[in-house]
Design a protein around this motif. Structure first.
Motif, PDB file in Angstrom:
ATOM      1  N   THR A 140     -31.422 -14.868 -33.489  1.00  0.00           N
ATOM      2  CA  THR A 140     -32.224 -13.697 -33.867  1.00  0.00           C
ATOM      3  C   THR A 140     -33.678 -14.085 -34.183  1.00  0.00           C
ATOM      4  OG1 THR A 140     -30.255 -12.546 -34.608  1.00  0.00           O
ATOM      5  CG2 THR A 140     -32.357 -11.721 -35.431  1.00  0.00           C
ATOM      6  N   ARG A 165     -33.339 -13.175 -47.059  1.00  0.00           N
ATOM      7  CA  ARG A 165     -33.317 -14.651 -47.083  1.00  0.00           C
ATOM      8  C   ARG A 165     -31.958 -15.209 -46.666  1.00  0.00           C
ATOM      9  NH1 ARG A 165     -33.187 -15.892 -53.606  1.00  0.00           N
ATOM     10  NH2 ARG A 165     -31.924 -14.087 -54.163  1.00  0.00           N
ATOM     11  N   SER A 166     -31.307 -14.521 -45.728  1.00  0.00           N
ATOM     12  CA  SER A 166     -30.013 -15.040 -45.267  1.00  0.00           C
ATOM     13  C   SER A 166     -30.232 -16.311 -44.468  1.00  0.00           C
ATOM     14  CB  SER A 166     -29.288 -14.002 -44.403  1.00  0.00           C
ATOM     15  OG  SER A 166     -29.960 -13.843 -43.179  1.00  0.00           O
ATOM     16  N   HIS A 188     -36.787 -10.976 -51.316  1.00  0.00           N
ATOM     17  CA  HIS A 188     -35.341 -10.774 -51.482  1.00  0.00           C
ATOM     18  C   HIS A 188     -35.120  -9.761 -52.592  1.00  0.00           C
ATOM     19  CE1 HIS A 188     -36.064 -13.516 -54.777  1.00  0.00           C
ATOM     20  NE2 HIS A 188     -36.686 -14.288 -53.889  1.00  0.00           N
ATOM     21  N   SER A 189     -33.870  -9.610 -52.997  1.00  0.00           N
ATOM     22  CA  SER A 189     -33.564  -8.526 -53.943  1.00  0.00           C
ATOM     23  C   SER A 189     -34.169  -8.758 -55.326  1.00  0.00           C
ATOM     24  CB  SER A 189     -32.043  -8.352 -54.058  1.00  0.00           C
ATOM     25  OG  SER A 189     -31.464  -9.505 -54.624  1.00  0.00           O
ATOM     26  N   VAL A 208     -32.742  -6.682 -43.972  1.00  0.00           N
ATOM     27  CA  VAL A 208     -32.082  -6.304 -45.231  1.00  0.00           C
ATOM     28  C   VAL A 208     -30.694  -5.724 -44.970  1.00  0.00           C
ATOM     29  CG1 VAL A 208     -32.225  -4.768 -47.246  1.00  0.00           C
ATOM     30  CG2 VAL A 208     -34.273  -5.952 -46.438  1.00  0.00           C
ATOM     31  N   GLY A 209     -30.649  -4.798 -44.001  1.00  0.00           N
ATOM     32  CA  GLY A 209     -29.358  -4.162 -43.720  1.00  0.00           C
ATOM     33  C   GLY A 209     -29.185  -2.848 -44.460  1.00  0.00           C
ATOM     34  N   ARG A 210     -30.313  -2.109 -44.597  1.00  0.00           N
ATOM     35  CA  ARG A 210     -30.247  -0.795 -45.234  1.00  0.00           C
ATOM     36  C   ARG A 210     -31.125   0.187 -44.486  1.00  0.00           C
ATOM     37  NH1 ARG A 210     -31.473  -0.484 -51.503  1.00  0.00           N
ATOM     38  NH2 ARG A 210     -30.610  -2.524 -51.978  1.00  0.00           N
ATOM     39  N   PHE A 213     -35.045   1.586 -45.370  1.00  0.00           N
ATOM     40  CA  PHE A 213     -35.453   0.747 -46.492  1.00  0.00           C
ATOM     41  C   PHE A 213     -36.978   0.551 -46.484  1.00  0.00           C
ATOM     42  CE2 PHE A 213     -36.396  -3.323 -48.483  1.00  0.00           C
ATOM     43  CZ  PHE A 213     -35.748  -3.180 -49.704  1.00  0.00           C
ATOM     44  N   VAL A 228     -35.070  -5.954 -37.940  1.00  0.00           N
ATOM     45  CA  VAL A 228     -33.844  -6.688 -37.580  1.00  0.00           C
ATOM     46  C   VAL A 228     -32.586  -5.873 -37.935  1.00  0.00           C
ATOM     47  CG1 VAL A 228     -32.591  -8.874 -37.861  1.00  0.00           C
ATOM     48  CG2 VAL A 228     -35.067  -8.857 -38.051  1.00  0.00           C
ATOM     49  N   MET A 230     -29.400  -3.589 -38.565  1.00  0.00           N
ATOM     50  CA  MET A 230     -28.492  -2.841 -37.692  1.00  0.00           C
ATOM     51  C   MET A 230     -27.587  -2.055 -38.626  1.00  0.00           C
ATOM     52  SD  MET A 230     -27.678  -4.542 -34.191  1.00  0.00           S
ATOM     53  CE  MET A 230     -26.780  -6.003 -34.432  1.00  0.00           C
ATOM     54  N   ASN A 231     -27.917  -0.803 -38.785  1.00  0.00           N
ATOM     55  CA  ASN A 231     -27.209   0.029 -39.770  1.00  0.00           C
ATOM     56  C   ASN A 231     -26.764   1.320 -39.093  1.00  0.00           C
ATOM     57  OD1 ASN A 231     -28.327  -1.797 -41.862  1.00  0.00           O
ATOM     58  ND2 ASN A 231     -30.261  -0.843 -41.287  1.00  0.00           N
ATOM     59  N   THR A 265     -31.505 -11.222 -29.282  1.00  0.00           N
ATOM     60  CA  THR A 265     -30.560 -12.158 -29.893  1.00  0.00           C
ATOM     61  C   THR A 265     -29.594 -12.680 -28.825  1.00  0.00           C
ATOM     62  OG1 THR A 265     -30.733 -11.006 -31.995  1.00  0.00           O
ATOM     63  CG2 THR A 265     -28.761 -12.328 -31.669  1.00  0.00           C
TER      64      THR A 265
HETATM   65  P1  NAP Z   1     -27.628 -10.394 -45.537  1.00  0.00           P
HETATM   66  O1  NAP Z   1     -27.074 -11.754 -45.477  1.00  0.00           O
HETATM   67  O2  NAP Z   1     -26.870  -9.292 -46.192  1.00  0.00           O
HETATM   68  O3  NAP Z   1     -29.062 -10.490 -46.242  1.00  0.00           O
HETATM   69  C1  NAP Z   1     -29.768  -9.368 -46.651  1.00  0.00           C
HETATM   70  C2  NAP Z   1     -30.989  -9.802 -47.402  1.00  0.00           C
HETATM   71  O4  NAP Z   1     -31.658  -8.635 -47.852  1.00  0.00           O
HETATM   72  C3  NAP Z   1     -30.667 -10.655 -48.643  1.00  0.00           C
HETATM   73  O5  NAP Z   1     -31.478 -11.809 -48.669  1.00  0.00           O
HETATM   74  C4  NAP Z   1     -30.994  -9.713 -49.795  1.00  0.00           C
HETATM   75  O6  NAP Z   1     -31.528 -10.360 -50.940  1.00  0.00           O
HETATM   76  C5  NAP Z   1     -32.071  -8.827 -49.190  1.00  0.00           C
HETATM   77  N1  NAP Z   1     -32.159  -7.585 -49.927  1.00  0.00           N
HETATM   78  C6  NAP Z   1     -31.154  -6.741 -50.252  1.00  0.00           C
HETATM   79  N2  NAP Z   1     -31.627  -5.730 -50.984  1.00  0.00           N
HETATM   80  C7  NAP Z   1     -32.956  -5.951 -51.146  1.00  0.00           C
HETATM   81  C8  NAP Z   1     -33.968  -5.274 -51.841  1.00  0.00           C
HETATM   82  N3  NAP Z   1     -33.745  -4.144 -52.527  1.00  0.00           N
HETATM   83  N4  NAP Z   1     -35.227  -5.761 -51.792  1.00  0.00           N
HETATM   84  C9  NAP Z   1     -35.492  -6.900 -51.088  1.00  0.00           C
HETATM   85  N5  NAP Z   1     -34.544  -7.602 -50.437  1.00  0.00           N
HETATM   86  C10 NAP Z   1     -33.296  -7.129 -50.457  1.00  0.00           C
HETATM   87  O7  NAP Z   1     -27.980  -9.843 -44.085  1.00  0.00           O
HETATM   88  P2  NAP Z   1     -28.372 -10.575 -42.692  1.00  0.00           P
HETATM   89  O8  NAP Z   1     -27.201 -11.216 -42.128  1.00  0.00           O
HETATM   90  O9  NAP Z   1     -29.650 -11.339 -42.841  1.00  0.00           O
HETATM   91  O10 NAP Z   1     -28.673  -9.273 -41.840  1.00  0.00           O
HETATM   92  C11 NAP Z   1     -29.649  -8.330 -42.211  1.00  0.00           C
HETATM   93  C12 NAP Z   1     -29.595  -7.134 -41.279  1.00  0.00           C
HETATM   94  O11 NAP Z   1     -29.900  -7.590 -39.962  1.00  0.00           O
HETATM   95  C13 NAP Z   1     -28.222  -6.462 -41.158  1.00  0.00           C
HETATM   96  O12 NAP Z   1     -28.407  -5.090 -40.929  1.00  0.00           O
HETATM   97  C14 NAP Z   1     -27.603  -7.106 -39.935  1.00  0.00           C
HETATM   98  O13 NAP Z   1     -26.653  -6.285 -39.303  1.00  0.00           O
HETATM   99  C15 NAP Z   1     -28.836  -7.245 -39.076  1.00  0.00           C
HETATM  100  N6  NAP Z   1     -28.759  -8.286 -38.054  1.00  0.00           N
HETATM  101  C16 NAP Z   1     -29.175  -7.938 -36.830  1.00  0.00           C
HETATM  102  C17 NAP Z   1     -29.169  -8.868 -35.812  1.00  0.00           C
HETATM  103  C18 NAP Z   1     -29.666  -8.460 -34.477  1.00  0.00           C
HETATM  104  O14 NAP Z   1     -29.411  -9.145 -33.506  1.00  0.00           O
HETATM  105  N7  NAP Z   1     -30.414  -7.362 -34.359  1.00  0.00           N
HETATM  106  C19 NAP Z   1     -28.715 -10.165 -36.058  1.00  0.00           C
HETATM  107  C20 NAP Z   1     -28.327 -10.514 -37.342  1.00  0.00           C
HETATM  108  C21 NAP Z   1     -28.359  -9.559 -38.350  1.00  0.00           C
HETATM  109  P3  NAP Z   1     -30.614 -11.384 -51.854  1.00  0.00           P
HETATM  110  O15 NAP Z   1     -30.562 -12.664 -51.079  1.00  0.00           O
HETATM  111  O16 NAP Z   1     -31.402 -11.497 -53.105  1.00  0.00           O
HETATM  112  O17 NAP Z   1     -29.287 -10.734 -52.024  1.00  0.00           O
END
Ligand code: NAP
Length: 284
Positions: A140, A165-166, A188-189, A208-210, A213, A228, A230-231, A265
């Motif tokens: 990605t 920050r995943s 991050h959160s 973030v995944g929201r 947002f 990025v 996907m919700n 991706t």
């Molecule tokens: P993840 O592991 O759930 O990480 C989400 C991040 O968002 C965490 O670091 C979290 O902070 C942060 N966050 C949550 N609430 C927040 C807030 N209120 N303010 C600031 N930061 C906040 O998700 P991921 O795997 O990285 O994926 C993220 C999104 O991308 C998802 O929707 C996933 O489906 C999508 N995705 C898409 C692709 C693609 O090919 N398009 C590939 C991978 C993922 P904390 O670390 O502090 O909890």
């Protein structure tokens, strides 16, 4: 109005490049093969795996699917990975995440040979990203860098803000932007005054995944916005993190969802599989 960064078009160019090289390898008697393991019945995982199989078919990469039941035992999964690690006809291995409860994802990631870890998730490959001496980049973030390059957007000297920050998206994204001389902030959160930080971004990546947002008041005039997320929205429709209709009025360029980061991706996964095949055959 923002320029729409067309992930479908850019990914097609990447896939066509891979297809041409896979064909050249075939002419040299080298078959390129990706093994995909899926455990259980997660509907989203099934869709992702089907998309990967389609991309393999297009590029001429052989795709071998191993669909295992949700109650698969850890030792059986590890035994399969071991078999694929030792199978010289398999160049890349990926295990679709998330795994059903009870299976240890970290162990599974580390069990895949680093030379076949085309997702670039294992410690060895993650470490290499830090130094910039990598074989594979996580799909990605690498796909996003390809998009920026295609659009002539150079991160050098720019304020680049990544939300999230995943290990698979946010952290490597920040590192890749840094390698290209961006000035990087990862949020991050627990980030205070998020809006103040994101508003300064010239390149803003949201992972973030929201849904909805990232709103217009979080985006600076003329920013490049990469979504990025996907919700699903209230109607069950696929959407990103960004409130697209309001943000595209402010941004200079924006990726849509669907049709933005997602196709990139998968295109990079094909590229990584090709790289693995070349490396394993001592070609560059
Ligand atoms: P993840 O592991 O759930 O990480 C989400 C991040 O968002 C965490 O670091 C979290 O902070 C942060 N966050 C949550 N609430 C927040 C807030 N209120 N303010 C600031 N930061 C906040 O998700 P991921 O795997 O990285 O994926 C993220 C999104 O991308 C998802 O929707 C996933 O489906 C999508 N995705 C898409 C692709 C693609 O090919 N398009 C590939 C991978 C993922 P904390 O670390 O502090 O909890």
């Amino acid at each position: 109005m923002a320029k729409i960064i067309d992930g479908k078009k850019i990914s097609a160019a990447v896939r066509d490049g891979v297809k041409a090289e896979v064909e050249i390898l075939k002419q040299q008697g080298i078959n390129t093969c990706l093994a995909v393991i899926i455990v259980g019945d997660d509907p989203a995982s099934k869709i992702y795996v089907a998309n990967k199989e389609r991309a393999c078919e297009y590029t001429g990469i052989e795709s071998r699917k191993y669909a295992l039941p949700a109650d698969t035992k850890m030792e059986d999964l590890l035994a399969l990975i071991d078999e694929l690690n030792n199978d010289k006809t398999v160049n890349g291995i990926l295990c679709q995440l998330p795994l059903p409860k009870g299976l240890d994802e970290k162990r599974v990631i580390e069990a895949i040979s680093p030379q076949k870890d085309v997702d670039a998730f294992c410690h060895e490959n993650v470490g290499k990203i830090m130094t910039g001496e990598y074989d594979f980049l996580p799909c990605t973030p690498a796909g996003i860098m390809e998009m920026l390059a295609y659009e002539g957007i150079d991160p050098a000297g720019k304020n680049c803000v990544v939300i999230g920050r995943s290990n698979i998206v946010g952290k490597p994204m920040g590192m890749l932007l840094l390698h290209k001389n961006g000035t990087v902030t990862i949020c991050h959160s627990r980030t205070r005054d998020l809006k103040e930080v994101t508003k300064r971004a010239e390149i803003l990546v949201s992972a973030v995944g929201r849904a909805n947002f990232v709103t217009a008041d979080m985006v600076g005039e003329g920013a490049v916005v990469i979504d990025v997320g996907m919700n699903r929205d209230e109607q069950g429709k696929l959407c990103g993190d960004v409130a697209y209709d309001e943000v595209e009025k402010i941004a200079s360029a924006i990726t849509p969802v669907p049709g933005g980061v997602g196709p990139m991706t998968i295109a990079v996964l094909m590229k990584n599989t090709l790289t693995a095949a070349k490396r394993q055959n001592n070609l560059n």
